[in-house]
Structure formats: structure tokens, C-alpha cells
Design a protein around this motif. Structure first.
Motif, PDB file in Angstrom:
ATOM      1  N   TRP A 189       0.872  -1.124   0.062  1.00  0.00           N
ATOM      2  CA  TRP A 189       0.067  -0.023   0.025  1.00  0.00           C
ATOM      3  C   TRP A 189       0.999   1.295  -0.108  1.00  0.00           C
ATOM      4  O   TRP A 189       0.696   2.274  -0.543  1.00  0.00           O
ATOM      5  CB  TRP A 189      -0.824  -0.006   1.076  1.00  0.00           C
ATOM      6  N   SER A 190       1.992   1.227   0.871  1.00  0.00           N
ATOM      7  CA  SER A 190       2.709   2.335   0.672  1.00  0.00           C
ATOM      8  C   SER A 190       3.529   2.632  -0.594  1.00  0.00           C
ATOM      9  O   SER A 190       3.529   3.776  -0.947  1.00  0.00           O
ATOM     10  CB  SER A 190       4.069   2.132   1.873  1.00  0.00           C
ATOM     11  N   GLU A 191       4.069   1.734  -1.139  1.00  0.00           N
ATOM     12  CA  GLU A 191       4.443   1.713  -2.525  1.00  0.00           C
ATOM     13  C   GLU A 191       3.520   2.253  -3.568  1.00  0.00           C
ATOM     14  O   GLU A 191       3.808   3.173  -4.378  1.00  0.00           O
ATOM     15  CB  GLU A 191       5.266   0.491  -3.055  1.00  0.00           C
ATOM     16  N   ALA A 192       2.185   1.951  -3.357  1.00  0.00           N
ATOM     17  CA  ALA A 192       1.226   2.264  -4.383  1.00  0.00           C
ATOM     18  C   ALA A 192       0.766   3.607  -3.990  1.00  0.00           C
ATOM     19  O   ALA A 192       0.413   4.442  -5.205  1.00  0.00           O
ATOM     20  CB  ALA A 192      -0.064   1.470  -4.010  1.00  0.00           C
ATOM     21  N   VAL A 193       0.759   4.378  -2.789  1.00  0.00           N
ATOM     22  CA  VAL A 193       0.447   5.684  -2.691  1.00  0.00           C
ATOM     23  C   VAL A 193       1.729   6.628  -2.835  1.00  0.00           C
ATOM     24  O   VAL A 193       1.273   7.937  -3.217  1.00  0.00           O
ATOM     25  CB  VAL A 193      -0.312   5.808  -1.192  1.00  0.00           C
ATOM     26  N   MET A 244      -0.162   7.586   5.019  1.00  0.00           N
ATOM     27  CA  MET A 244      -1.331   7.753   3.989  1.00  0.00           C
ATOM     28  C   MET A 244      -1.739   6.146   3.715  1.00  0.00           C
ATOM     29  O   MET A 244      -3.226   5.916   3.581  1.00  0.00           O
ATOM     30  CB  MET A 244      -0.775   8.195   2.611  1.00  0.00           C
ATOM     31  N   ALA A 245      -1.058   5.115   3.629  1.00  0.00           N
ATOM     32  CA  ALA A 245      -1.461   3.800   3.203  1.00  0.00           C
ATOM     33  C   ALA A 245      -2.395   3.365   4.353  1.00  0.00           C
ATOM     34  O   ALA A 245      -3.178   2.608   4.315  1.00  0.00           O
ATOM     35  CB  ALA A 245      -0.156   2.947   3.099  1.00  0.00           C
ATOM     36  N   LYS A 246      -1.899   3.623   5.629  1.00  0.00           N
ATOM     37  CA  LYS A 246      -2.625   3.180   6.885  1.00  0.00           C
ATOM     38  C   LYS A 246      -3.881   3.703   6.655  1.00  0.00           C
ATOM     39  O   LYS A 246      -5.202   3.244   7.049  1.00  0.00           O
ATOM     40  CB  LYS A 246      -2.175   3.441   8.072  1.00  0.00           C
ATOM     41  N   VAL A 247      -4.210   5.225   6.436  1.00  0.00           N
ATOM     42  CA  VAL A 247      -5.482   5.809   6.512  1.00  0.00           C
ATOM     43  C   VAL A 247      -6.190   5.231   5.166  1.00  0.00           C
ATOM     44  O   VAL A 247      -7.325   4.981   5.263  1.00  0.00           O
ATOM     45  CB  VAL A 247      -5.356   7.278   6.111  1.00  0.00           C
ATOM     46  N   LEU A 248      -5.865   4.942   3.813  1.00  0.00           N
ATOM     47  CA  LEU A 248      -6.558   4.340   2.899  1.00  0.00           C
ATOM     48  C   LEU A 248      -6.986   3.030   3.206  1.00  0.00           C
ATOM     49  O   LEU A 248      -8.211   2.783   2.949  1.00  0.00           O
ATOM     50  CB  LEU A 248      -5.713   4.547   1.667  1.00  0.00           C
TER      51      LEU A 248
END
Length: 72
Positions: free
Chosen positions: A8-12, A30-34
Motif C-alpha cells: 500500500w505504501s508503495e502504491a500511494v 497515507m497507506a494506513k488511512v487508505l
């Protein structure tokens, strides 16, 4: 779970440099929020029939992206 968070981190990360007015600047945050927001959205879709209308879910998704990244 760490593998998913990394993905997720790499994606955002690429979107953060283009984000307009977001207060979140860290890709992992941001990954955690999404991730948590999407889990909530799917939880509503799965458990609450009245909120499962496809238009409402699409609207919620668009609002989430706008809130996080300043665009859809």
C-alpha cells in the motif's frame, strides 16, 4: 500484515508528490488511512444493505480519494 502495508505504501507514494493540500505527507501513514478507510467502506457494503447502493459506494470512494489526494 507488513507485506500488505508495504505494498500500500508503495502504491500511494507516487500520488503524494502530486497531492493538493493533503496534510499527510508520509506514504506509510497515507497507506494506513487508505487501508482502514477501504475496510470501513467494504464493511458497510457487506453488512448494511441500505448503504450497499453502488452509487453511494462510488461516491464514498471518490470523496475518500479527494480528501486524501486532493483529486479523484
Amino acid at each position: 500484515m507488513e507485506r500488505v502495508l508495504n505494498a500500500w505504501s508503495e502504491a500511494v507514494a507516487p500520488y503524494l508528490s502530486e497531492a493538493e493540500g493533503t496534510r499527510i505527507t508520509d506514504a506509510e501513514e497515507m497507506a494506513k488511512v487508505l487501508w482502514s478507510a477501504l475496510h470501513g467502506q467494504f464493511g458497510l457494503w457487506w453488512n448494511v444493505a441500505d448503504l450497499a447502493d453502488a452509487r453511494e459506494l462510488a461516491g464514498a470512494r471518490e470523496a475518500l480519494l479527494l480528501a486524501l489526494f486532493g483529486r479523484q
